[in-house]
Design an enzyme around this catalytic site. Structure first.
Site, mmCIF file in Angstrom:
data_model
loop_
_atom_site.group_PDB
_atom_site.id
_atom_site.type_symbol
_atom_site.label_atom_id
_atom_site.label_comp_id
_atom_site.label_asym_id
_atom_site.label_seq_id
_atom_site.Cartn_x
_atom_site.Cartn_y
_atom_site.Cartn_z
ATOM 1 N N LYS A 81 -18.790 22.813 2.326
ATOM 2 C CA LYS A 81 -17.312 22.556 1.843
ATOM 3 C C LYS A 81 -16.975 21.962 1.008
ATOM 4 O O LYS A 81 -17.079 20.556 0.989
ATOM 5 C CB LYS A 81 -16.160 22.891 3.138
ATOM 6 C CG LYS A 81 -15.352 23.589 2.706
ATOM 7 C CD LYS A 81 -14.551 24.113 4.112
ATOM 8 C CE LYS A 81 -13.423 24.355 4.353
ATOM 9 N NZ LYS A 81 -12.778 24.802 5.693
ATOM 10 N N SER A 156 -10.852 29.648 6.232
ATOM 11 C CA SER A 156 -10.886 28.739 4.240
ATOM 12 C C SER A 156 -12.159 29.004 4.510
ATOM 13 O O SER A 156 -12.183 28.260 3.119
ATOM 14 C CB SER A 156 -9.898 27.733 4.223
ATOM 15 O OG SER A 156 -10.476 26.505 4.998
ATOM 16 N N SER A 180 -10.635 28.586 10.694
ATOM 17 C CA SER A 180 -12.043 28.478 9.324
ATOM 18 C C SER A 180 -13.119 28.285 9.082
ATOM 19 O O SER A 180 -13.407 28.316 8.144
ATOM 20 C CB SER A 180 -11.093 27.281 8.200
ATOM 21 O OG SER A 180 -10.148 27.595 8.349
HETATM 22 N N1 GLN Z 1 -5.739 29.890 8.601
HETATM 23 C C1 GLN Z 1 -5.945 28.833 9.589
HETATM 24 C C2 GLN Z 1 -4.629 28.809 8.668
HETATM 25 O O1 GLN Z 1 -3.990 29.000 7.803
HETATM 26 C C3 GLN Z 1 -6.682 28.648 9.594
HETATM 27 C C4 GLN Z 1 -7.126 27.248 8.066
HETATM 28 C C5 GLN Z 1 -8.140 26.757 8.932
HETATM 29 O O2 GLN Z 1 -8.858 26.328 10.244
HETATM 30 N N2 GLN Z 1 -8.603 25.527 8.063
HETATM 31 O O3 GLN Z 1 -4.071 27.290 8.873
#
Ligand code: GLN
Length: 476
Positions: A81, A156, A180
């Site tokens: 990532k 994400s 994420s």
């Molecule tokens: N979807 C969650 C957010 O928008 C989690 C993001 C993540 O785990 N990096 O904060």
């Protein structure tokens, strides 16, 4: 039908390398060619790295000479990532702000993977700074779900998920602050692990919510996720929050697990196809000897609200360093204030700016008690509630997401996108380990879309997650 090299799991590829039915070069070439071919459509990678000849050669030599004792990840092509630092490579966190930022050192997890002679196919797309659940908030375009390219891969870590699901690499690393890793794993049919807070070093991961973030694996099987996790975990002097080995007593994992199911969370809002897949999976687990126990987690209804106070608060603090002075996007105005305003307005996308504003607000002197401290208190209650539940069950199960992958633009309203994280955020708030494992598919527009079952275990009981995860895989 025999699989192509890039379609193999870590376990299969490692075995083929040792049996000499496959070379590291052939494995790399297969992944690289697939990535080149499919990336223009999927946009899973922001950058595909050129072959690192020395690394490929070193891996081959190690497999040949060490054979049995060579680490399983030796010669395995992985995707990383874009918020995890690899020395010499750009790490932009999919932000314009860091579009030209080149890492000057390796993240601890990368150091560990290099020591194992793993290979890196490229850096993957993500929601900017890991804020989002759909990979629609990248400064570099959306990533498409390989199961249906009109739909999101989740986020994400959507780029990492799409890269593994489309076999552009063997496995990948993502980061998980509120889901994420697990949510994109669920929406693309993979196993995804968020380990116990502190199990894996965060050194060299671009910080989002420092009390919530963990780096972890997205993989084709639970065993692959375990292998990758074992390779990256461990105490690290560069991250003082990492857990010292042996802090928690090793647990015996019982053969038949007691699975706690909070039925009260499975009401309205959960797609009927997801519920049907969950019930079928739980039924198969009972047939395999595990027991279901009804549990209640009443504070769960406040988890999402607490998360969306704590996470922006920490994000706003972490992102304050990107001010156009030290590094990153740095346009110049007439005054110093202009410099700040210009660089942060141009450098950050809309969602990032929204979270910075939210976070700054909940930390401001007039509101910190009403919002931040309340959310932090809720976090403690959640931890207690889960610990109480773990007195009678070994693991807690619910779906990873409310529905299968949605279409691009379908959740344009930020709140509806935040709701996507309802099942995943609690594990980050409590620091407990959690995994998403594929539990079948739900049909939409004639396409079979994967969905996942989510398990939470007590602190440092990852082994229980792998055991129940394998049980789900074996019951299929
Ligand atoms: N979807 C969650 C957010 O928008 C989690 C993001 C993540 O785990 N990096 O904060």
């Amino acid at each position: 039908m025999t699989k192509k090299p890039n379609e193999l799991t870590i376990v299969e590829a490692a075995a083929a390398l040792r049996a000499r039915s496959l070379t590291v070069r052939e494995l790399w070439d297969a992944c690289y060619a697939a990535a080149q071919e499919k990336n223009p459509e999927l946009n899973a990678f922001l950058e595909i790295f050129p072959a690192d000849e020395r690394a490929i050669e070193a891996a081959q030599i190690r497999v040949d000479t060490d054979k049995e004792s060579a680490p399983l990840l030796c010669g395995i092509p992985l995707a990383i990532k874009d918020n995890i630092l690899i020395e010499g490579h750009i790490a932009s966190a999919a932000s314009k702000m860091l579009g030209n930022y080149r890492a000057t050192y390796d993240a601890t997890v990368i150091k560990k993977l290099k020591e194992q002679n793993a290979l890196f196919v490229g850096r993957t797309n993500m929601d900017e700074f890991a804020m989002g659940s759909s990979t629609e908030h990248s400064a570099y375009g959306v990533t498409k779900n390989p199961h249906d390219t009109s739909r999101v891969p989740g986020g994400s870590s959507g780029g990492s998920a799409a890269a593994v699901a489309a076999h552009l690499c063997i496995a990948a690393l993502g980061t998980d602050t509120g889901g994420s890793i697990r949510q994109p794993a669920a929406l693309t049919g993979l196993a995804g692990l968020k380990s116990t807070y502190g199990a894996v070093s965060r050194s060299g991961a671009i910080a989002l919510g420092s009390s919530l973030d963990q780096i972890g694996p997205l993989a084709k099987t639970v065993e692959d996720a375990r292998i990758l996790y074992e390779a990256i975990r461990g105490a690290d002097p560069l991250d003082s929050t990492t857990i010292t080995d042996g802090l928690y007593p090793a647990r015996e994992v019982p053969e038949n697990l007691r699975i706690g199911v909070p039925r009260h969370l499975l009401g309205e809002g959960v797609d009927s196809g997801v519920l049907a897949a969950l019930d079928a999976t739980l039924k198969r687990l009972t047939e395999a000897g595990h027991t279901l126990v009804d549990i209640e987690l009443p504070t769960s209804s406040h988890a999402l609200a607490s998360y969306y106070v704590i996470m922006p608060a920490e994000a706003s603090t972490n992102l304050a360093r990107l001010d156009g002075i030290r590094y990153g996007h740095a346009p110049r105005g007439k005054t110093l204030l202009d410099d700040y305003v210009l660089s942060r307005t141009e450098g950050f996308g809309e969602e990032t700016r929204r979270r910075i504003l939210l976070g700054t607000f909940v930390l401001s002197s007039g509101y910190i008690d009403a919002y931040y401290r309340k959310a932090d208190a809720a976090r403690a209650v959640l931890r207690r509630e889960y610990n109480d539940a773990f007195q009678k069950v070994d693991v807690i199960a619910f779906p990873t997401t409310l529905s299968p992958a949605f279409k691009f633009g379908e959740k344009g309203d930020p709140l509806s996108l935040y709701l996507e994280d309802i099942f995943t955020v609690t594990a980050n708030l409590t620091g407990m380990p959690a995994i998403s494992v594929p539990m079948g598919t739900v049909e939409r527009d004639g396409k079979k879309l994967p969905v996942g079952i989510h398990f939470t275990a007590p602190h440092q009981a990852e082994e229980i997650l792998f055991t129940i995860g394998r049980a789900v895989e074996n019951s299929r």
